[in-house]
Design a protein around this motif. Structure first.
Motif: not given
Length: 226
Positions: A38-56
């Motif tokens: 859950a912590q990781t998923v929230r982190q990814v969500q925050r990155l997307y909401d901030q317009g930052k790239p995500v490297n899975f």
């Protein structure tokens, strides 16, 4: 040019997660069925909401992008299959088995073109996932159980237990018979005399951002963790 334009209709988060999973996760056992941190998923969500790239690759868990994809669909302001199609989809179990694929095609003709394009993209990917079911254990039926309520739900309240059978069956048909359901004999919105009568819906995807550099995401607010 047409394919390029259609590609631009695919929401970035959907496109990025599908691309990653297609390249690296098709044989992951229990794909879409298992949860993620859950912590990781929230982190990814925050990155997307901030317009930052995500490297899975950074997370070392193929279920993270899978959960993001499911959650994205579930948090749309309207279901991808639209509220208008809900009652028609519930009727799929009363249709003769040999006519169900045709019935699915007719229902999908009522979708806004944008929704249809996004749905076809997603179902094409899920069909690929089902083709690897020997490894990932996710048959079209298993995938339908996961995605049914992420694609369609009633405008008021929640789907009843009795609604789950037709909703999952409809989703399973879209996945299993992808090539037939989404053949290009008719474009979405082109109705014939035999078309199932469904009120034309407004695109739910009008809030999707275009491709390119991601920006603050209006379509991933307050995401719930499964």
């Amino acid at each position: 040019l047409k394919d390029k334009n259609q590609g631009e209709l695919i929401p970035p988060v959907l496109r990025w997660t599908v691309t990653y999973l297609r390249e690296k996760g098709l044989r992951t056992e229990g794909l879409f069925r298992r949860s993620a941190s859950a912590q990781t998923v929230r982190q990814v969500q925050r990155l997307y909401d901030q317009g930052k790239p995500v490297n899975f690759d950074d997370y070392g868990d193929m279920h993270v992008p899978a959960v993001i994809l499911k959650t994205f669909l579930r948090e749309l302001p309207q279901p991808l299959l639209t509220f208008q199609a809900y009652e028609q989809i519930l009727g799929i179990t009363s249709v003769e088995s040999s006519l169900r694929v045709t019935h699915c095609r007719l229902i999908l003709q009522s979708l806004p073109e944008h929704n249809y394009t996004v749905l076809r993209y997603l179902m094409g990917f899920l069909h690929e996932v089902s083709q690897e079911s020997i490894s990932n254990k996710m048959t079209s039926s298993n995938l339908a159980c996961v995605f049914g309520l992420n694609l369609i739900w009633p405008s008021q309240g929640v789907a009843s237990l009795s609604a789950l059978v037709p909703l999952n069956l409809f989703t399973e048909l879209l996945i299993e018979y992808y090539d037939k359901v989404f053949s290009t004999q008719e474009a979405p919105g082109e109705h014939t005399q035999n078309t199932v009568e469904v009120e034309q819906a407004a695109p739910v995807t009008k809030r999707f951002t275009p491709t390119g550099t991601p920006r603050a995401s209006p379509y991933l607010p307050r995401l719930r963790v499964p």
